[in-house]
Design a protein around this motif. Structure first.
Motif, PDB file in Angstrom:
ATOM      1  N   PRO A 286       0.800  -1.245   0.000  1.00  0.00           N
ATOM      2  CA  PRO A 286       0.000   0.000   0.000  1.00  0.00           C
ATOM      3  C   PRO A 286       0.820   1.277   0.000  1.00  0.00           C
ATOM      4  CG  PRO A 286      -0.053  -1.051   2.158  1.00  0.00           C
ATOM      5  CD  PRO A 286       0.634  -2.019   1.241  1.00  0.00           C
ATOM      6  N   THR A 287       2.137   1.190   0.155  1.00  0.00           N
ATOM      7  CA  THR A 287       2.972   2.399   0.141  1.00  0.00           C
ATOM      8  C   THR A 287       3.583   2.672  -1.229  1.00  0.00           C
ATOM      9  OG1 THR A 287       4.931   1.129   0.811  1.00  0.00           O
ATOM     10  CG2 THR A 287       3.583   2.092   2.576  1.00  0.00           C
ATOM     11  N   PHE A 288       3.253   1.884  -2.239  1.00  0.00           N
ATOM     12  CA  PHE A 288       3.886   1.997  -3.554  1.00  0.00           C
ATOM     13  C   PHE A 288       3.366   3.243  -4.274  1.00  0.00           C
ATOM     14  CE2 PHE A 288       4.501   0.220  -8.000  1.00  0.00           C
ATOM     15  CZ  PHE A 288       5.867   0.381  -7.980  1.00  0.00           C
ATOM     16  N   LEU A 289       4.220   4.245  -4.410  1.00  0.00           N
ATOM     17  CA  LEU A 289       3.825   5.546  -4.957  1.00  0.00           C
ATOM     18  C   LEU A 289       3.266   5.476  -6.374  1.00  0.00           C
ATOM     19  CD1 LEU A 289       3.664   8.640  -4.972  1.00  0.00           C
ATOM     20  CD2 LEU A 289       6.114   8.675  -5.527  1.00  0.00           C
TER      21      LEU A 289
ATOM     22  N   GLN B 171       0.198   8.741   2.281  1.00  0.00           N
ATOM     23  CA  GLN B 171       1.409   7.927   2.321  1.00  0.00           C
ATOM     24  C   GLN B 171       2.649   8.745   1.964  1.00  0.00           C
ATOM     25  OE1 GLN B 171       1.597   4.767   3.264  1.00  0.00           O
ATOM     26  NE2 GLN B 171      -0.558   4.166   3.289  1.00  0.00           N
ATOM     27  N   HIS B 172       2.489   9.711   1.035  1.00  0.00           N
ATOM     28  CA  HIS B 172       3.625  10.497   0.544  1.00  0.00           C
ATOM     29  C   HIS B 172       3.232  11.977   0.532  1.00  0.00           C
ATOM     30  CE1 HIS B 172       5.427   6.696  -0.858  1.00  0.00           C
ATOM     31  NE2 HIS B 172       4.202   6.382  -1.249  1.00  0.00           N
ATOM     32  N   PRO B 173       3.180  12.606   1.698  1.00  0.00           N
ATOM     33  CA  PRO B 173       2.664  13.986   1.785  1.00  0.00           C
ATOM     34  C   PRO B 173       3.532  15.023   1.079  1.00  0.00           C
ATOM     35  CG  PRO B 173       3.580  13.269   3.890  1.00  0.00           C
ATOM     36  CD  PRO B 173       3.533  12.067   3.018  1.00  0.00           C
ATOM     37  N   LYS B 174       4.762  14.708   0.766  1.00  0.00           N
ATOM     38  CA  LYS B 174       5.654  15.675   0.127  1.00  0.00           C
ATOM     39  C   LYS B 174       5.843  15.409  -1.360  1.00  0.00           C
ATOM     40  CE  LYS B 174       6.571  17.767   4.022  1.00  0.00           C
ATOM     41  NZ  LYS B 174       6.058  19.131   4.278  1.00  0.00           N
TER      42      LYS B 174
ATOM     43  N   ALA C 205       1.768  21.726  -5.910  1.00  0.00           N
ATOM     44  CA  ALA C 205       2.752  20.869  -6.591  1.00  0.00           C
ATOM     45  C   ALA C 205       4.029  21.640  -6.901  1.00  0.00           C
ATOM     46  CB  ALA C 205       2.140  20.305  -7.873  1.00  0.00           C
ATOM     47  N   VAL C 206       3.883  22.863  -7.396  1.00  0.00           N
ATOM     48  CA  VAL C 206       5.053  23.678  -7.725  1.00  0.00           C
ATOM     49  C   VAL C 206       5.811  24.073  -6.460  1.00  0.00           C
ATOM     50  CG1 VAL C 206       5.826  25.848  -8.761  1.00  0.00           C
ATOM     51  CG2 VAL C 206       4.002  24.534  -9.838  1.00  0.00           C
TER      52      VAL C 206
END
Length: 416
Positions: free
Chosen positions: A212-215, A244-247, A275-276
């Motif tokens: 479940p962490t696979f971006l 999972q990937h907030p950044k 995003a920018v």
């Protein structure tokens, strides 16, 4: 034999030194922890204690890279050190530096298959699938047999359109490790590229259950469900990926695309801006934001988005043209002329830039398309006057005549 023994002794010495330095690093962290415990009683008395920065994964990676760099600078020529630093650079999203290190490691020890596997991963990150495939194949020749390598080979073959070979390697991966989540993802990629969306989604959901962490999975979910116009599901998986990937900037970009397709302009602009902010090199996001502002004729807000895109990637399609148009429409004619001239110098056949240059020069000279004194300075008395023939229309009122009645004789053949 003696030479090999000497190499082993040197590598053991280097590893010993690494362990000692890591030991002191953890002692340092332990000291910070003890300091915080000792200060706990003072905090209860109301004394202010400076906040200690959180040790994040990125910070740990930076410390490890610094440690390995110190070892390299101390004249260590161990291939393992360059190999480990290359992997850290790759995790830190610095693929060019990673490629330099892994090439150095291969130069020192050319018969290590794991080095070539890492090189293949780096080249895939650099969008060089053909070169990555050569490196991964070299790893296989050097007897590396792992689900990770076979999955990598499957992905690289599907990227270049060789689906039969891709499936072969992905199946080999599943024979070794049936629960390898990434393998199902790339099987889904193949199904999607072959137009079988239903099967692709089934594979993607298998990946979700196993990893479940696979971006890339969340990016693909957002893309597929947006294409299917199931915007709620696309946004749901984008948000799950952000948890999972907030950044990760790409997730916000995909979210912006979904909002844009759903005609939610404000939300799309907010996602593109985020995003920018997270990744200034993501020119797709800045250009998309600029286009949204441009479409609603908010040229002053569109201009900095296009300017940013051109600054990061001067060759981004049409970015320079829309920058020139925004400069023109916001009254900066001098800058617009310069930008239009740059476009024409790069592509003399660009009629849009040629027309824009003409407009900008006219506006710079006159302030508008026609001079303010055009009517008073132009004598039109000598021009031929053409009379338009007019037709007289009779407007006399006449009463309407009643309709005449039709005197139809009865049908002799009809029986009463």
């Amino acid at each position: 034999m003696f030479f090999n023994t000497a190499i082993i002794l040197i590598e053991n010495a280097v590893i010993s030194r690494m362990m000692k330095r890591l030991f002191f690093y953890y002692i340092f962290l332990l000291g910070i922890g003890l300091f915080l415990v000792s200060c706990n009683s003072e905090s209860k008395k109301g004394l202010s204690i400076p906040a200690v920065p959180e040790v994040t994964e990125k910070a740990r990676r930076a410390a490890a890279i610094e440690f390995l760099t110190d070892l390299i600078n101390s004249s260590s020529s161990s291939s393992e050190i360059y190999y480990k630093r290359a992997k850290l650079y790759l995790e830190d999203e610095r693929p060019k530096e990673a490629l330099e290190d892994i090439n150095t490691a291969i130069g020192i020890k050319a018969n290590n298959g794991h080095f070539y596997q890492t090189k293949a991963l780096i080249l895939r990150e650099l969008k060089e699938p053909q070169q990555a495939l050569e490196a991964a194949s070299k790893a296989e020749v050097l007897n590396v047999e792992s689900p990770e390598l076979f999955t990598l080979l499957g992905d690289l073959y599907q990227q270049i359109g060789q689906f039969a070979k891709a499936k072969l390697y992905l199946n080999k991966s599943l024979q070794i490790s049936p629960n390898h989540g990434e393998t199902y993802f790339f099987k889904g990629e193949i199904a999607a590229r072959q137009g079988d969306t239903t099967t692709a989604l089934q594979y993607f959901h298998q990946t979700l259950n196993l990893k479940p962490t696979f971006l890339p999975l969340y990016l693909k979910f957002a893309e597929v469900y947006t294409a299917l116009r199931q915007y709620d599901l696309a946004l749901f998986y984008s948000d799950e990926g952000i948890k999972q990937h907030p950044k990760n900037a790409e997730l916000y970009y995909k979210k912006g695309v979904t909002y844009q397709r759903a005609y939610q302009t404000d939300s799309a602009l907010a996602s593109y801006t985020k995003a920018v902010k997270l990744d200034s090199s993501l020119t797709q996001a800045s250009f998309s934001a600029g286009m949204l502002y441009f479409k609603i004729r908010n040229y002053r807000f569109a201009l900095p988005q296009f300017a940013h895109t051109v600054k990061i990637n001067p060759k981004y399609p049409d970015a320079k043209l829309f920058l020139a148009i925004c400069q023109e429409f916001t009254g900066d004619f001098a800058s617009a002329i310069l930008t239009y001239e740059q476009i024409i110098a790069e592509n003399p056949s660009d009629y849009r830039a040629t027309g824009g240059l003409y407009r900008a020069k006219r506006k710079q000279d006159y302030g508008s398309y026609i001079p303010d004194n055009f009517g008073s300075s132009t004598d039109t008395s000598g021009l031929t006057q053409y009379d338009i023939p007019r037709k007289n229309v009779d407007t006399t009122f006449r009463p309407l005549q009643p309709k005449s009645r039709l005197n139809l004789k009865p049908d002799s053949s009809r029986k009463n």
